[in-house]
Design a protein around this motif. Structure first.
Motif, PDB file in Angstrom:
ATOM      1  N   ILE A 131      -0.095   6.459  -2.073  1.00  0.00           N
ATOM      2  CA  ILE A 131       1.278   6.087  -2.414  1.00  0.00           C
ATOM      3  C   ILE A 131       1.546   6.342  -3.895  1.00  0.00           C
ATOM      4  CG2 ILE A 131       2.852   4.107  -2.678  1.00  0.00           C
ATOM      5  CD1 ILE A 131       1.564   3.006  -0.102  1.00  0.00           C
ATOM      6  N   SER A 132       0.639   5.922  -4.738  1.00  0.00           N
ATOM      7  CA  SER A 132       0.800   6.078  -6.180  1.00  0.00           C
ATOM      8  C   SER A 132       0.878   7.547  -6.573  1.00  0.00           C
ATOM      9  CB  SER A 132      -0.362   5.394  -6.902  1.00  0.00           C
ATOM     10  OG  SER A 132      -0.218   5.484  -8.283  1.00  0.00           O
ATOM     11  N   CYS A 133       0.019   8.355  -5.979  1.00  0.00           N
ATOM     12  CA  CYS A 133       0.008   9.785  -6.283  1.00  0.00           C
ATOM     13  C   CYS A 133       1.330  10.432  -5.882  1.00  0.00           C
ATOM     14  CB  CYS A 133      -1.160  10.455  -5.573  1.00  0.00           C
ATOM     15  SG  CYS A 133      -1.338  12.201  -5.966  1.00  0.00           S
ATOM     16  N   ARG A 134       1.829  10.100  -4.704  1.00  0.00           N
ATOM     17  CA  ARG A 134       3.102  10.663  -4.243  1.00  0.00           C
ATOM     18  C   ARG A 134       4.247  10.244  -5.158  1.00  0.00           C
ATOM     19  NH1 ARG A 134       2.527  12.839   0.906  1.00  0.00           N
ATOM     20  NH2 ARG A 134       0.523  12.337   1.842  1.00  0.00           N
ATOM     21  N   ARG A 135       4.233   8.996  -5.604  1.00  0.00           N
ATOM     22  CA  ARG A 135       5.281   8.531  -6.522  1.00  0.00           C
ATOM     23  C   ARG A 135       5.169   9.258  -7.860  1.00  0.00           C
ATOM     24  NH1 ARG A 135       7.008   5.558 -10.537  1.00  0.00           N
ATOM     25  NH2 ARG A 135       8.858   4.269 -10.315  1.00  0.00           N
ATOM     26  N   ASN A 136       3.964   9.382  -8.375  1.00  0.00           N
ATOM     27  CA  ASN A 136       3.769  10.066  -9.653  1.00  0.00           C
ATOM     28  C   ASN A 136       4.228  11.521  -9.588  1.00  0.00           C
ATOM     29  OD1 ASN A 136       2.744   7.760 -10.816  1.00  0.00           O
ATOM     30  ND2 ASN A 136       0.619   8.346 -10.528  1.00  0.00           N
ATOM     31  N   ILE A 137       3.964  12.179  -8.477  1.00  0.00           N
ATOM     32  CA  ILE A 137       4.393  13.570  -8.330  1.00  0.00           C
ATOM     33  C   ILE A 137       5.916  13.648  -8.258  1.00  0.00           C
ATOM     34  CG2 ILE A 137       4.371  15.562  -6.763  1.00  0.00           C
ATOM     35  CD1 ILE A 137       1.389  14.809  -6.230  1.00  0.00           C
ATOM     36  N   ALA A 138       6.548  12.690  -7.584  1.00  0.00           N
ATOM     37  CA  ALA A 138       8.008  12.660  -7.522  1.00  0.00           C
ATOM     38  C   ALA A 138       8.614  12.440  -8.913  1.00  0.00           C
ATOM     39  CB  ALA A 138       8.481  11.578  -6.549  1.00  0.00           C
ATOM     40  N   VAL A 139       8.011  11.543  -9.691  1.00  0.00           N
ATOM     41  CA  VAL A 139       8.474  11.306 -11.062  1.00  0.00           C
ATOM     42  C   VAL A 139       8.256  12.559 -11.906  1.00  0.00           C
ATOM     43  CG1 VAL A 139       8.015   9.984 -13.176  1.00  0.00           C
ATOM     44  CG2 VAL A 139       8.182   8.812 -10.975  1.00  0.00           C
ATOM     45  N   PHE A 140       7.119  13.192 -11.741  1.00  0.00           N
ATOM     46  CA  PHE A 140       6.806  14.428 -12.460  1.00  0.00           C
ATOM     47  C   PHE A 140       7.833  15.517 -12.142  1.00  0.00           C
ATOM     48  CE2 PHE A 140       4.284  18.457 -12.558  1.00  0.00           C
ATOM     49  CZ  PHE A 140       4.093  18.525 -13.927  1.00  0.00           C
ATOM     50  N   ALA A 141       8.157  15.673 -10.858  1.00  0.00           N
ATOM     51  CA  ALA A 141       9.143  16.673 -10.447  1.00  0.00           C
ATOM     52  C   ALA A 141      10.508  16.364 -11.047  1.00  0.00           C
ATOM     53  CB  ALA A 141       9.229  16.736  -8.925  1.00  0.00           C
ATOM     54  N   GLN A 142      10.892  15.099 -11.045  1.00  0.00           N
ATOM     55  CA  GLN A 142      12.175  14.713 -11.637  1.00  0.00           C
ATOM     56  C   GLN A 142      12.175  14.984 -13.137  1.00  0.00           C
ATOM     57  OE1 GLN A 142      14.823  13.974 -10.020  1.00  0.00           O
ATOM     58  NE2 GLN A 142      16.087  13.555 -11.780  1.00  0.00           N
ATOM     59  N   THR A 143      11.051  14.753 -13.787  1.00  0.00           N
ATOM     60  CA  THR A 143      10.936  15.033 -15.224  1.00  0.00           C
ATOM     61  C   THR A 143      11.093  16.527 -15.493  1.00  0.00           C
ATOM     62  OG1 THR A 143       9.474  13.143 -15.504  1.00  0.00           O
ATOM     63  CG2 THR A 143       9.432  14.803 -17.236  1.00  0.00           C
ATOM     64  N   LEU A 144      10.478  17.357 -14.653  1.00  0.00           N
ATOM     65  CA  LEU A 144      10.630  18.803 -14.817  1.00  0.00           C
ATOM     66  C   LEU A 144      12.082  19.225 -14.619  1.00  0.00           C
ATOM     67  CD1 LEU A 144       7.484  20.211 -12.977  1.00  0.00           C
ATOM     68  CD2 LEU A 144       7.918  20.141 -15.440  1.00  0.00           C
ATOM     69  N   ARG A 145      12.762  18.655 -13.605  1.00  0.00           N
ATOM     70  CA  ARG A 145      14.171  18.990 -13.379  1.00  0.00           C
ATOM     71  C   ARG A 145      15.021  18.578 -14.579  1.00  0.00           C
ATOM     72  NH1 ARG A 145      12.697  17.910  -7.981  1.00  0.00           N
ATOM     73  NH2 ARG A 145      13.124  15.690  -8.138  1.00  0.00           N
ATOM     74  N   PHE A 146      14.776  17.372 -15.089  1.00  0.00           N
ATOM     75  CA  PHE A 146      15.521  16.905 -16.251  1.00  0.00           C
ATOM     76  C   PHE A 146      15.274  17.814 -17.459  1.00  0.00           C
ATOM     77  CE2 PHE A 146      15.460  14.636 -20.279  1.00  0.00           C
ATOM     78  CZ  PHE A 146      16.778  14.208 -20.358  1.00  0.00           C
ATOM     79  N   SER A 147      14.004  18.143 -17.685  1.00  0.00           N
ATOM     80  CA  SER A 147      13.657  19.014 -18.822  1.00  0.00           C
ATOM     81  C   SER A 147      14.332  20.365 -18.698  1.00  0.00           C
ATOM     82  CB  SER A 147      12.141  19.204 -18.907  1.00  0.00           C
ATOM     83  OG  SER A 147      11.505  17.973 -19.065  1.00  0.00           O
ATOM     84  N   HIS A 148      14.381  20.902 -17.508  1.00  0.00           N
ATOM     85  CA  HIS A 148      15.024  22.191 -17.265  1.00  0.00           C
ATOM     86  C   HIS A 148      16.513  22.109 -17.590  1.00  0.00           C
ATOM     87  CE1 HIS A 148      16.997  25.172 -14.547  1.00  0.00           C
ATOM     88  NE2 HIS A 148      16.124  25.931 -15.161  1.00  0.00           N
ATOM     89  N   ARG A 149      17.176  21.084 -17.061  1.00  0.00           N
ATOM     90  CA  ARG A 149      18.612  20.922 -17.337  1.00  0.00           C
ATOM     91  C   ARG A 149      18.855  20.691 -18.825  1.00  0.00           C
ATOM     92  NH1 ARG A 149      18.571  17.674 -12.515  1.00  0.00           N
ATOM     93  NH2 ARG A 149      18.509  15.846 -13.859  1.00  0.00           N
ATOM     94  N   PHE A 150      18.008  19.893 -19.450  1.00  0.00           N
ATOM     95  CA  PHE A 150      18.157  19.611 -20.873  1.00  0.00           C
ATOM     96  C   PHE A 150      18.037  20.886 -21.706  1.00  0.00           C
ATOM     97  CE2 PHE A 150      16.349  18.421 -25.013  1.00  0.00           C
ATOM     98  CZ  PHE A 150      17.330  17.540 -25.450  1.00  0.00           C
ATOM     99  N   LEU A 151      17.021  21.683 -21.405  1.00  0.00           N
ATOM    100  CA  LEU A 151      16.837  22.934 -22.147  1.00  0.00           C
ATOM    101  C   LEU A 151      17.996  23.893 -21.937  1.00  0.00           C
ATOM    102  CD1 LEU A 151      13.029  23.609 -21.764  1.00  0.00           C
ATOM    103  CD2 LEU A 151      14.270  23.050 -23.847  1.00  0.00           C
ATOM    104  N   LEU A 152      18.513  23.964 -20.726  1.00  0.00           N
ATOM    105  CA  LEU A 152      19.676  24.813 -20.481  1.00  0.00           C
ATOM    106  C   LEU A 152      20.869  24.362 -21.287  1.00  0.00           C
ATOM    107  CD1 LEU A 152      19.463  25.489 -16.637  1.00  0.00           C
ATOM    108  CD2 LEU A 152      19.007  27.092 -18.502  1.00  0.00           C
ATOM    109  N   GLU A 153      21.079  23.063 -21.399  1.00  0.00           N
ATOM    110  CA  GLU A 153      22.198  22.543 -22.187  1.00  0.00           C
ATOM    111  C   GLU A 153      22.003  22.846 -23.676  1.00  0.00           C
ATOM    112  OE1 GLU A 153      25.110  21.037 -21.428  1.00  0.00           O
ATOM    113  OE2 GLU A 153      24.648  21.510 -19.329  1.00  0.00           O
ATOM    114  N   VAL A 154      20.801  22.671 -24.153  1.00  0.00           N
ATOM    115  CA  VAL A 154      20.519  22.905 -25.575  1.00  0.00           C
ATOM    116  C   VAL A 154      20.665  24.387 -25.926  1.00  0.00           C
ATOM    117  CG1 VAL A 154      18.681  22.860 -27.316  1.00  0.00           C
ATOM    118  CG2 VAL A 154      19.053  20.872 -25.850  1.00  0.00           C
TER     119      VAL A 154
END
Length: 83
Positions: free
Chosen positions: A58-81
């Protein structure tokens, strides 16, 4: 895509050395190991192992979901910048 994210997360996790020098992490790990020993005495090694495996899954699946969301956020942030 999910396997790729899992592999990437695992690679990054395995190469994160900062925890080795983190005193708070070391104290938390020691407290966990002590508590694990007490729990193992009371419920047995097999039940503890099965519990830890289920919790880890369960913890691993949650961590991977958080990691994926972080990558999506970073991608959107870099595109905006960069725009």
């Amino acid at each position: 895509m999910n396997d790729f994210l899992t592999d990437l997360y695992n690679y990054i996790s395995e190469h994160t050395l900062a925890l080795q020098d983190d005193r708070d992490y070391q104290h938390a790990l020691q407290a966990y190991m002590t508590l694990e020993g007490e729990v193992k005495e009371k419920i047995g090694g097999d039940l503890l192992y099965r519990y830890q495996c289920a919790e880890d899954d369960i913890s691993c699946r949650r961590n991977i979901a958080v990691f994926a969301q972080t990558l999506r956020f970073s991608h959107r942030f870099l595109l905006e910048v960069l725009n």
